[in-house]
Design an enzyme around this catalytic site. Structure first.
Site, PDB file in Angstrom:
ATOM      1  N   TRP A 102       0.850  -1.626  -0.083  1.00  0.00           N
ATOM      2  CA  TRP A 102      -0.218   0.250   0.069  1.00  0.00           C
ATOM      3  C   TRP A 102       0.805   1.100  -0.175  1.00  0.00           C
ATOM      4  CZ3 TRP A 102      -5.063  -1.030  -1.480  1.00  0.00           C
ATOM      5  CH2 TRP A 102      -5.239  -1.980  -1.151  1.00  0.00           C
ATOM      6  N   ASP A 172      -1.348   6.927   6.784  1.00  0.00           N
ATOM      7  CA  ASP A 172      -2.700   5.628   5.754  1.00  0.00           C
ATOM      8  C   ASP A 172      -2.951   4.809   7.233  1.00  0.00           C
ATOM      9  OD1 ASP A 172      -3.947   4.053   4.976  1.00  0.00           O
ATOM     10  OD2 ASP A 172      -2.863   3.429   3.417  1.00  0.00           O
ATOM     11  N   LYS A 196     -12.160  -1.786   6.937  1.00  0.00           N
ATOM     12  CA  LYS A 196     -11.487  -2.705   7.841  1.00  0.00           C
ATOM     13  C   LYS A 196     -11.583  -2.529   9.494  1.00  0.00           C
ATOM     14  CE  LYS A 196      -8.521  -2.947   4.381  1.00  0.00           C
ATOM     15  NZ  LYS A 196      -7.329  -2.143   4.185  1.00  0.00           N
TER      16      LYS A 196
HETATM   17  C1  LIG Z   1      -6.951  -1.669   2.632  1.00  0.00           C
HETATM   18  C2  LIG Z   1      -5.806  -1.059   2.106  1.00  0.00           C
HETATM   19  C3  LIG Z   1      -5.808   0.206   1.255  1.00  0.00           C
HETATM   20  C4  LIG Z   1      -7.220  -0.005   0.499  1.00  0.00           C
HETATM   21  O1  LIG Z   1      -7.881   0.973   1.106  1.00  0.00           O
HETATM   22  P1  LIG Z   1      -8.900   0.888  -0.486  1.00  0.00           P
HETATM   23  O2  LIG Z   1     -10.573   1.960   0.393  1.00  0.00           O
HETATM   24  O3  LIG Z   1      -9.468  -0.263  -0.658  1.00  0.00           O
HETATM   25  O4  LIG Z   1      -9.049   1.996  -1.852  1.00  0.00           O
HETATM   26  C5  LIG Z   1      -5.143   0.841   1.605  1.00  0.00           C
HETATM   27  N1  LIG Z   1      -4.101   0.969   2.409  1.00  0.00           N
HETATM   28  C6  LIG Z   1      -4.072   0.533   3.516  1.00  0.00           C
HETATM   29  C7  LIG Z   1      -2.811   0.252   4.596  1.00  0.00           C
HETATM   30  C8  LIG Z   1      -5.343  -0.831   3.862  1.00  0.00           C
HETATM   31  O5  LIG Z   1      -4.861  -1.256   4.377  1.00  0.00           O
END
Ligand SMILES: *Cc1c(COP(=O)(O)O)cnc(C)c1O
Length: 360
Positions: A102, A172, A196
């Site tokens: 990511w 993030d 999540k």
């Molecule tokens: C799941 C995840 C993403 C992607 O998220 P989307 O909402 O599907 O774009 C990005 N960064 C992290 C750390 C993630 O766990």
């Protein structure tokens, strides 16, 4: 009905209590004669729902007044572009730390809009650790530094955040938001996809220091400009109404539990059950260095891919689903987000012990 234990990396479990409330309110929310799904986002009933969700989030995360909270769409992946378009505008430079796929995607997207630079990476060891970052590695002229706080695929987490001085830190936090307390004031921007730890998919939460809003590149689409959403209370267009409502219920559930300190205790208990077993097991082992272990995502292997596959299949039959690891790591991964009960972690360990006895 028997609910399974879902160890998916996302979308993932929601608290049963939240689902029950949503079910009870499905046909009629309060005395409105309609479901939240059917409501106008311009109605006063819906305004109350979104206002309360924001107030509760501010409360549990202790978000200072000089930060905006935005309820957006497009997932965390859209933030990979939105962050540089809005922030990489002063010196057109940004520093990225690549601790997983990511983080790497975020870096690659930023590189399309300016001078993005990788200042540290843990790719040499399949992202199984967090690289050391010291202040002298950071370009003091960078418009921001980007990290991925919890690396969902690899199961690592920043246990302390890098010192960036006056350079805003962007993180993030998709897979660790609300899992434990976080000092928001240390960050310029925090962002997370909801699926999540917060709600069903479809909502992205952005927490941004107000002085970082309003400097977007000219090419920035209206919808990707933080200012658009900050000026309109996340209602420039139709927000993901129902997902925000569920997020609001989750915030109330966390408040009732006792807030993020309490949430952390529960998460430490769950993760410790699994890590302690992995450390003592003769069959299974964790793939991450102990000092970088995530509270949320726990990858592990037997060292034999056929045995891994057998474990995943037998676990599924026993009601423990989505334990297959990401294809880039192999093996297994147990994601134990907020809504996974302690009982789920305990029963998983019992199952692993039994599997070990039968297969060693
Ligand atoms: C799941 C995840 C993403 C992607 O998220 P989307 O909402 O599907 O774009 C990005 N960064 C992290 C750390 C993630 O766990």
């Amino acid at each position: 009905m028997a609910r399974i234990y879902n160890f998916s990396a996302g979308p993932s479990m929601l608290p049963e209590e939240v689902l029950k409330t949503a079910a009870a309110e499905m046909l009629e929310y309060g005395t409105t004669g309609q479901s939240v799904m059917e409501m106008s986002h311009r109605s006063k009933e819906y305004q109350a729902i979104i206002d309360e969700a924001e107030a509760d989030l501010r409360d549990i995360m202790n978000i200072p007044d000089n930060y905006s909270v935005l309820f957006l769409q497009g997932g965390a992946s859209t933030q990979f572009a939105m962050v540089p378009m809005n922030l990489m505008t002063k010196n057109k430079k940004a520093d990225y730390i690549v601790t997983g796929q990511w983080a790497k995607k975020a870096y690659k997207e930023a590189a399309r809009y300016g001078n993005a630079r990788v200042i540290a990476s843990s790719e040499d060891k399949t992202f199984s650790y967090i690289p050391e970052v010291t202040k002298d590695m950071i370009d003091s002229e960078a418009d921001y530094v980007h990290i991925c706080m919890n690396n969902t695929i690899y199961g690592t987490k920043w246990h302390s955040i890098p010192e960036t001085g006056d350079v805003p830190l962007v993180a993030d936090i998709s897979s660790c938001i609300l899992s434990e307390p976080i000092d928001v004031s240390k960050f310029g921007v925090l962002y997370a996809g909801a699926q999540k730890n917060v709600a069903p998919a479809g909502l992205t939460i952005v927490i941004i220091r107000k002085d970082l809003i309003g400097n977007a590149m000219d090419i920035t689409p209206t919808m990707l400009n933080y200012q658009t959403h900050a000026d309109n209370g996340s209602m420039f267009n139709t927000p993901p109404c129902y997902t925000i409502y569920i997020a609001g219920l989750v915030f109330k559930w966390i408040k009732k539990l006792g807030g993020l300190e309490e949430m952390k205790k529960i998460n430490v208990e769950k993760a410790s059950l699994i890590y302690d077993f992995l450390d003592s097991s003769k069959l299974f082992k964790g793939t991450v260095v102990p000092e970088a272990r995530s509270l949320m995502n726990i990858p592990f292997v037997t060292g034999d891919s056929e045995l891994d596959a057998k474990f995943v299949a037998e676990a599924k039959k026993a009601g423990f689903v989505n334990l297959k690891g990401h294809r880039s790591v192999g093996g297994m991964r147990a994601s134990v987000y907020n809504a996974m009960p302690v009982e789920g972690a305990r029963k998983l360990v019992e199952f692993m012990k039994k599997f070990e006895e039968e297969n060693l």
